[in-house]
Write an enzyme that holds these catalytic residues in place. Structure first.
Site, PDB file in Angstrom:
ATOM      1  N   TYR A  56      -6.242  -0.921  14.992  1.00  0.00           N
ATOM      2  CA  TYR A  56      -6.848  -1.821  14.000  1.00  0.00           C
ATOM      3  C   TYR A  56      -6.555  -3.272  14.372  1.00  0.00           C
ATOM      4  O   TYR A  56      -7.418  -4.143  14.278  1.00  0.00           O
ATOM      5  CB  TYR A  56      -6.271  -1.575  12.601  1.00  0.00           C
ATOM      6  CG  TYR A  56      -6.487  -0.197  12.004  1.00  0.00           C
ATOM      7  CD1 TYR A  56      -7.583   0.585  12.345  1.00  0.00           C
ATOM      8  CD2 TYR A  56      -5.586   0.307  11.061  1.00  0.00           C
ATOM      9  CE1 TYR A  56      -7.753   1.847  11.771  1.00  0.00           C
ATOM     10  CE2 TYR A  56      -5.764   1.553  10.485  1.00  0.00           C
ATOM     11  CZ  TYR A  56      -6.845   2.323  10.851  1.00  0.00           C
ATOM     12  OH  TYR A  56      -7.017   3.555  10.277  1.00  0.00           O
ATOM     13  N   SER A  96       3.817   8.247   9.962  1.00  0.00           N
ATOM     14  CA  SER A  96       3.771   9.105  11.151  1.00  0.00           C
ATOM     15  C   SER A  96       3.408   8.301  12.396  1.00  0.00           C
ATOM     16  O   SER A  96       2.726   7.274  12.317  1.00  0.00           O
ATOM     17  CB  SER A  96       2.737  10.209  10.931  1.00  0.00           C
ATOM     18  OG  SER A  96       1.470   9.618  10.736  1.00  0.00           O
ATOM     19  N   LYS A 144       0.882  -1.180   0.000  1.00  0.00           N
ATOM     20  CA  LYS A 144       0.000   0.000   0.000  1.00  0.00           C
ATOM     21  C   LYS A 144       0.913   1.222   0.000  1.00  0.00           C
ATOM     22  O   LYS A 144       1.432   1.640   1.032  1.00  0.00           O
ATOM     23  CB  LYS A 144      -0.895  -0.056   1.252  1.00  0.00           C
ATOM     24  CG  LYS A 144      -1.384   1.265   1.802  1.00  0.00           C
ATOM     25  CD  LYS A 144      -2.325   1.995   0.869  1.00  0.00           C
ATOM     26  CE  LYS A 144      -2.760   3.321   1.482  1.00  0.00           C
ATOM     27  NZ  LYS A 144      -1.980   4.445   0.915  1.00  0.00           N
ATOM     28  N   CYS A 153      12.772  10.923   8.081  1.00  0.00           N
ATOM     29  CA  CYS A 153      12.452  10.514   9.459  1.00  0.00           C
ATOM     30  C   CYS A 153      13.632  10.698  10.394  1.00  0.00           C
ATOM     31  O   CYS A 153      13.457  11.005  11.568  1.00  0.00           O
ATOM     32  CB  CYS A 153      11.981   9.068   9.469  1.00  0.00           C
ATOM     33  SG  CYS A 153      13.171   7.955   8.720  1.00  0.00           S
ATOM     34  N   GLU A 162       7.552   1.859  12.125  1.00  0.00           N
ATOM     35  CA  GLU A 162       8.719   2.732  11.931  1.00  0.00           C
ATOM     36  C   GLU A 162       8.150   4.138  11.753  1.00  0.00           C
ATOM     37  O   GLU A 162       7.573   4.442  10.714  1.00  0.00           O
ATOM     38  CB  GLU A 162       9.517   2.328  10.677  1.00  0.00           C
ATOM     39  CG  GLU A 162      10.107   0.935  10.706  1.00  0.00           C
ATOM     40  CD  GLU A 162      11.224   0.760  11.722  1.00  0.00           C
ATOM     41  OE1 GLU A 162      11.670   1.759  12.328  1.00  0.00           O
ATOM     42  OE2 GLU A 162      11.642  -0.393  11.916  1.00  0.00           O
ATOM     43  N   CYS A 163       8.267   4.953  12.779  1.00  0.00           N
ATOM     44  CA  CYS A 163       7.533   6.224  12.776  1.00  0.00           C
ATOM     45  C   CYS A 163       8.450   7.437  12.766  1.00  0.00           C
ATOM     46  O   CYS A 163       9.542   7.386  12.228  1.00  0.00           O
ATOM     47  CB  CYS A 163       6.578   6.241  13.963  1.00  0.00           C
ATOM     48  SG  CYS A 163       5.380   4.895  13.918  1.00  0.00           S
ATOM     49  N   GLU A 191       7.965  17.002  15.406  1.00  0.00           N
ATOM     50  CA  GLU A 191       8.527  16.680  14.100  1.00  0.00           C
ATOM     51  C   GLU A 191       7.884  17.612  13.078  1.00  0.00           C
ATOM     52  O   GLU A 191       6.666  17.624  12.934  1.00  0.00           O
ATOM     53  CB  GLU A 191       8.228  15.220  13.721  1.00  0.00           C
ATOM     54  CG  GLU A 191       8.831  14.845  12.391  1.00  0.00           C
ATOM     55  CD  GLU A 191       8.522  13.417  11.949  1.00  0.00           C
ATOM     56  OE1 GLU A 191       7.331  13.028  11.969  1.00  0.00           O
ATOM     57  OE2 GLU A 191       9.451  12.683  11.582  1.00  0.00           O
TER      58      GLU A 191
HETATM   59  P1  NAD Z   1       1.451   8.952   7.139  1.00  0.00           P
HETATM   60  O1  NAD Z   1       1.412   8.344   8.488  1.00  0.00           O
HETATM   61  O2  NAD Z   1       0.545  10.090   6.859  1.00  0.00           O
HETATM   62  O3  NAD Z   1       1.137   7.880   6.012  1.00  0.00           O
HETATM   63  C1  NAD Z   1       1.841   6.659   5.937  1.00  0.00           C
HETATM   64  C2  NAD Z   1       0.965   5.638   5.267  1.00  0.00           C
HETATM   65  O4  NAD Z   1      -0.184   5.401   6.079  1.00  0.00           O
HETATM   66  C3  NAD Z   1       0.456   6.050   3.889  1.00  0.00           C
HETATM   67  O5  NAD Z   1       0.494   4.944   3.022  1.00  0.00           O
HETATM   68  C4  NAD Z   1      -0.975   6.465   4.166  1.00  0.00           C
HETATM   69  O6  NAD Z   1      -1.834   6.285   3.068  1.00  0.00           O
HETATM   70  C5  NAD Z   1      -1.358   5.545   5.301  1.00  0.00           C
HETATM   71  N1  NAD Z   1      -2.427   6.108   6.131  1.00  0.00           N
HETATM   72  C6  NAD Z   1      -2.687   7.420   6.363  1.00  0.00           C
HETATM   73  N2  NAD Z   1      -3.782   7.549   7.155  1.00  0.00           N
HETATM   74  C7  NAD Z   1      -4.202   6.297   7.435  1.00  0.00           C
HETATM   75  C8  NAD Z   1      -5.284   5.771   8.201  1.00  0.00           C
HETATM   76  N3  NAD Z   1      -6.158   6.574   8.817  1.00  0.00           N
HETATM   77  N4  NAD Z   1      -5.414   4.420   8.287  1.00  0.00           N
HETATM   78  C9  NAD Z   1      -4.542   3.610   7.648  1.00  0.00           C
HETATM   79  N5  NAD Z   1      -3.528   4.048   6.888  1.00  0.00           N
HETATM   80  C10 NAD Z   1      -3.351   5.384   6.786  1.00  0.00           C
HETATM   81  O7  NAD Z   1       2.983   9.298   6.922  1.00  0.00           O
HETATM   82  P2  NAD Z   1       3.625  10.092   5.720  1.00  0.00           P
HETATM   83  O8  NAD Z   1       3.171  11.510   5.882  1.00  0.00           O
HETATM   84  O9  NAD Z   1       3.370   9.395   4.423  1.00  0.00           O
HETATM   85  O10 NAD Z   1       5.190   9.959   6.001  1.00  0.00           O
HETATM   86  C11 NAD Z   1       5.867  10.823   6.834  1.00  0.00           C
HETATM   87  C12 NAD Z   1       6.087  10.166   8.187  1.00  0.00           C
HETATM   88  O11 NAD Z   1       6.785   8.931   8.009  1.00  0.00           O
HETATM   89  C13 NAD Z   1       6.970  10.996   9.094  1.00  0.00           C
HETATM   90  O12 NAD Z   1       6.440  11.018  10.388  1.00  0.00           O
HETATM   91  C14 NAD Z   1       8.302  10.233   9.067  1.00  0.00           C
HETATM   92  O13 NAD Z   1       9.094  10.448  10.202  1.00  0.00           O
HETATM   93  C15 NAD Z   1       7.852   8.831   8.938  1.00  0.00           C
HETATM   94  N6  NAD Z   1       8.921   7.978   8.387  1.00  0.00           N
HETATM   95  C16 NAD Z   1       9.540   7.080   9.218  1.00  0.00           C
HETATM   96  C17 NAD Z   1      10.578   6.273   8.743  1.00  0.00           C
HETATM   97  C18 NAD Z   1      11.269   5.290   9.649  1.00  0.00           C
HETATM   98  O14 NAD Z   1      11.967   4.408   9.142  1.00  0.00           O
HETATM   99  N7  NAD Z   1      11.112   5.383  10.958  1.00  0.00           N
HETATM  100  C19 NAD Z   1      10.971   6.376   7.401  1.00  0.00           C
HETATM  101  C20 NAD Z   1      10.314   7.288   6.577  1.00  0.00           C
HETATM  102  C21 NAD Z   1       9.282   8.075   7.087  1.00  0.00           C
END
Ligand code: NAD
Length: 495
Positions: free
Chosen positions: A252, A242, A188, A298, A264-265, A397
């Site tokens: 869920y 995030s 996804k 991240c 991994e957030c 962040e």
């Molecule tokens: P996000 O949490 O908005 O989205 C991530 C994924 O979750 C997407 O595929 C999105 O469609 C899905 N999603 C969003 N809302 C959802 C819901 N209500 N239910 C289920 N799935 C849902 O994150 P983003 O904005 O795409 O990415 C940025 C974040 O990712 C930052 O916080 C960053 O620090 C983190 N990040 C972490 C790492 C790591 O390895 N720790 C690496 C890259 C990015």
């Protein structure tokens, strides 16, 4: 499948012809689609499928059936390796195309995509392909009455939920080890960046991965992501995104089948500079940690914690170093800073610019919005001094190019400030004193601590956070396999 040049990809984008759809063996769902706009100038570059719960259900059904039938899950690891090596070769042949897709989709600088993201993506597939037939089980130290075999098995249906900041690379970090281990994988991608994932799944089929062993469902997080998270027949969700959405996946799981969840957030990583640091050597690393990928990273080193006695000297060097960081259209190979990924994210980052001034931050450099370029969502690399630990910029962040500067006088104070965060993904610090470097590295609460440089390690080292940066498993390294295999004991009674 023919590989496109970056010029061809950009031409398709201009014509609005780029497409990313669902890839689910034998299933054609609804034909709804979502507009895909590039953050470069907010123009429509094509469409992605607007997946729904029916698509998710079909993908899970086919993934489960394929897993049980075994064309992939029961293939000898050495055979899976050959297919995955073919896939890595195909990715290599398509590297310019994949780089251009990530550039246009996420607004990432093309130079970074060509030289960093896509080579790392390809390496990841080679690495896991080569590793998978070298994982052994164990024999338990029993007496002669029994033989205890400890064996590794793929878990079943694995869902990879991806963020938008490193679209191709995050795909590789999850899909490569999960597939290599023999699972059926459903991807996804983030709705903002589905293009490179779509192409890579197609290339996986070309390499010989059975269709049911790898599927993709595009669309909105609240629809597709939530349906996958709540599905009763998904075994594992490996999530990068995030912290806020990571929490939802735990809910869920609790509300459905207790599927395994690996998170991994986010992060708010410190960079600590001691008074004996080699400043000239440190500056390029500090700037890369703070501003690489528009700070949509991240492990971004977004808090600079510096000994007060060298602060002014360091800030002067950082301001000088930033002159080489050109803001502009990321398709231009001389540009280092492209746009924020979308309007809503731009608005959030801008809010932090305004808030930090209101809260008493001193603007050292940057702060300008380049609203005359493309979409207008271009923010200069910005440094704020006098950021105290109670200010919003210190705690949250931002995921945008704003570096917060705070000072310390003692080593204890530096460590306390570095650890004063809910996150614990990465940290870096600078000192020539070897004893101090070891002492501090041990005390910093973060998954990756770099000394005298900014690094996330490489594919051979596990990556993941402490505290609210995540838990449940690591990406990268052999450790990543633990997300995707389960341990079984087979006990022979020998009486
Ligand atoms: P996000 O949490 O908005 O989205 C991530 C994924 O979750 C997407 O595929 C999105 O469609 C899905 N999603 C969003 N809302 C959802 C819901 N209500 N239910 C289920 N799935 C849902 O994150 P983003 O904005 O795409 O990415 C940025 C974040 O990712 C930052 O916080 C960053 O620090 C983190 N990040 C972490 C790492 C790591 O390895 N720790 C690496 C890259 C990015």
């Amino acid at each position: 499948m023919m590989s496109l040049t970056k010029e061809q990809v950009f031409a398709q984008a201009k014509a609005g012809k780029l497409w990313a759809g669902n890839l689910i063996a034998g299933f054609v769902g609804n034909t709804a689609k979502l507009e895909n706009r590039t953050p470069i100038d907010n123009s429509v570059i094509g469409y992605i499928a607007d997946g729904d719960a029916l698509d998710v259900d079909a993908a899970v059904t086919v993934a489960r059936a394929t897993f049980e039938q075994g064309p992939w899950s029961q293939l000898a690891p050495g055979e899976r390796k050959k297919v995955m090596l073919r896939l890595a070769q195909l990715l290599e042949q398509h590297s310019e195309e994949l780089a251009a897709l990530d550039c246009i989709d996420a607004g990432k600088p093309i130079t970074e995509c060509l030289n960093t993201d896509i080579p790392a993506t390809i390496d990841t597939f080679y690495w896991y392909a080569e590793a998978v037939d070298k994982l052994f089980g164990k024999i338990a130290p029993t007496g002669p009455d029994a033989l205890g075999l400890i064996v590794n098995e793929p878990i079943g249906v694995v869902v990879a939920v991806l963020p938008w900041n490193f679209p191709a690379q995050m795909f590789a970090w999850k899909v490569a080890p999960a597939l290599a281990a023999g699972n059926s994988v459903i991807v996804k991608p983030a709705e903002l960046t589905s293009l490179s994932a779509y192409r890579m799944v197609q290339l996986a089929y070309e390499a010989g991965v059975p269709r049911g062993a790898l599927s993709m469902v595009c669309g909105l997080g609240e629809k597709v992501g939530a349906s996958l998270g709540k599905h009763m027949d998904v075994d594992v969700v490996s999530f990068t995104g995030s912290t806020e959405v990571g929490r939802l996946f735990l809910k869920y799981s609790a509300d459905s089948n207790l599927k395994e969840v690996i998170l991994e957030c986010g992060g708010k990583s410190p960079q600590v500079v001691f008074d004996d640091a080699e400043l000239d050597a440190a500056v390029p690393h500090i700037l890369a940690a703070a501003f690489w990928n528009m700070s949509e990273n991240c492990s971004c080193g977004s808090r600079l914690i510096v000994d007060g006695s060298i602060k002014e000297a360091l800030l002067a060097k950082l301001v000088e170093g930033l002159k080489a960081w050109k803001v502009g259209n990321p398709m231009d190979e001389t540009v280092s800073i492209g746009p924020m990924v979308e309007q809503a994210h731009f608005n959030k980052v801008k809010l932090f610019l305004d808030l930090t001034i209101q809260e008493g931050g001193r603007l050292v450099t940057g702060g300008k919005i380049h609203d005359n370029v493309g979409s207008g969502w271009y923010i200069e690399p910005t440094i704020f001094d006098n950021v105290s630990s109670t200010m919003s910029l210190f705690k949250n962040e931002v995921f945008g190019p704003i570096l917060a500067v705070s000072t310390f006088t003692t080593e204890e104070e530096a460590i306390a400030l570095a650890n004063d965060t809910n996150y614990g993904l990465a940290a870096s610090f600078y000192s020539q004193n070897v004893k101090r470097t070891m002492r501090v590295a041990r005390k910093i609460k973060a998954g990756t601590v770099s000394i005298n440089g900014f690094s996330e390690g490489d594919i051979s080292t596990p990556f993941g956070g402490f505290k609210q940066s995540g838990f449940g498993g690591k990406d990268n390294g052999l450790e990543a396999f633990s997300q995707y295999i389960q341990t079984k004991v087979i006990w022979y009674v020998n009486e």
